[in-house]
Motif scaffolding. Sequence first.
Motif, PDB file in Angstrom:
ATOM      1  N   ASN A 192     -22.189 -11.098   6.134  1.00 21.62           N
ATOM      2  CA  ASN A 192     -23.500 -10.918   6.765  1.00 21.62           C
ATOM      3  C   ASN A 192     -24.206 -12.244   7.025  1.00 21.62           C
ATOM      4  N   PRO A 249     -24.554  -4.039   9.771  1.00 24.96           N
ATOM      5  CA  PRO A 249     -24.231  -4.961   8.678  1.00 24.96           C
ATOM      6  C   PRO A 249     -22.983  -4.551   7.905  1.00 24.96           C
ATOM      7  N   LYS A 271     -19.453  -5.341  14.850  1.00 21.78           N
ATOM      8  CA  LYS A 271     -18.732  -5.234  13.596  1.00 21.78           C
ATOM      9  C   LYS A 271     -17.322  -4.692  13.782  1.00 21.78           C
TER      10      LYS A 271
END
Length: 368
Positions: A51, A60, A90
């Motif tokens: 992160n 996250p 992500k």
Amino acid sequence: MFDTQTVEQFAQVLAKTLVTEQAKANRAEAAKFLGYQGTSNKQTIEKVSANSLFEILDEPFNESVNIKVRKWSLPHVAVPSIKENYFFRKDLLVEVNALVLQPRKYGLFLTGKKGTGKSSIIEQYCARTGLPLYQETGSSTTEYLDLFGTTLPTVSGSIKFLAGKLFTAIKEGGIYLLDEIDMMSAGELVKLNELFTADKIYVPQIEEWVNVHKDFRFVATGNTNGSGLSGSYVGANVLNEAFMDRFYVIDVPYMTKELEQKFMESVVSDIEQKYGLAKNKSYQNKRAGVLPLASQMVEVARAIRTSAEQQDLPVLSLRGLERWIFKYLTGKSILDSFKIAYANTLDEPTKEAVVEILTTHIPTVQAA
């Protein structure tokens, strides 16, 4: 018996050789006297929170997730520069990181339309993790041997090998990124199959076997998925099934509208910081309307992409959006910046059509 000319030529060569050898000896003696030793670029490995490493994320990571980062004693020429305010996804980061962590057996094939972020995710992953990146673009004329390097004659009559990016990545480690791979001949690409399993690769230009570095990884991008089926990307080839069987194939779509808006916010922030716009009085007058306008730009881009599905129309990509907002923030009108960033590449009827889409979604703009 030697003639006079032969003796003179021999003497010239001998003299030149002696001078060269003496120069080498002088340099060696000087280095010894000074205690000089060549500096090697060493790396250390650290674990960094995912992160904190990828600061702008659509979602996250779990707080316990750490990423391996290489710290070099000297700047490594093949490690890309960090692009501040880069917007990471992500799901793509997970796939790239998995490729790096897993033993070399398969490559990663990122497929999707232009401007979806296929290449930039690799570039910015390497920038933040210190992993060398060797990137080049394939074409219809690119051959297998071209990827390893080329040979050139020298003034002395010998042949010098100039290492290519694939050769360097194999030997020294890092990600080799071959963009537009489906523009290359399938017959040439199938020769690369051994890269995914072999411990040694034979390089014809130097007539030697080269050990494959443990950190070597292969990534390819293509606007098609190897099927060659796309009217928008002329020249895309059908790739060999055996070659495609060496890859994890990841579809990289455009971001959702919400994520594209966040992307544009990060672009605006980056431009404001880089060009000191906060101190510009004329810019301050329009600052309040910039983010709402950026959202409208996203709507225009998405409308153009929808139209492109029904007709052969170049899409307004993420890169196009970035160019558009940059030109606007640095002084151009909304319409002029739109044309410079995207529409001026189109024929007149198509340009008129996309300008109409623009004025529909941003009514304050008057078409010229």
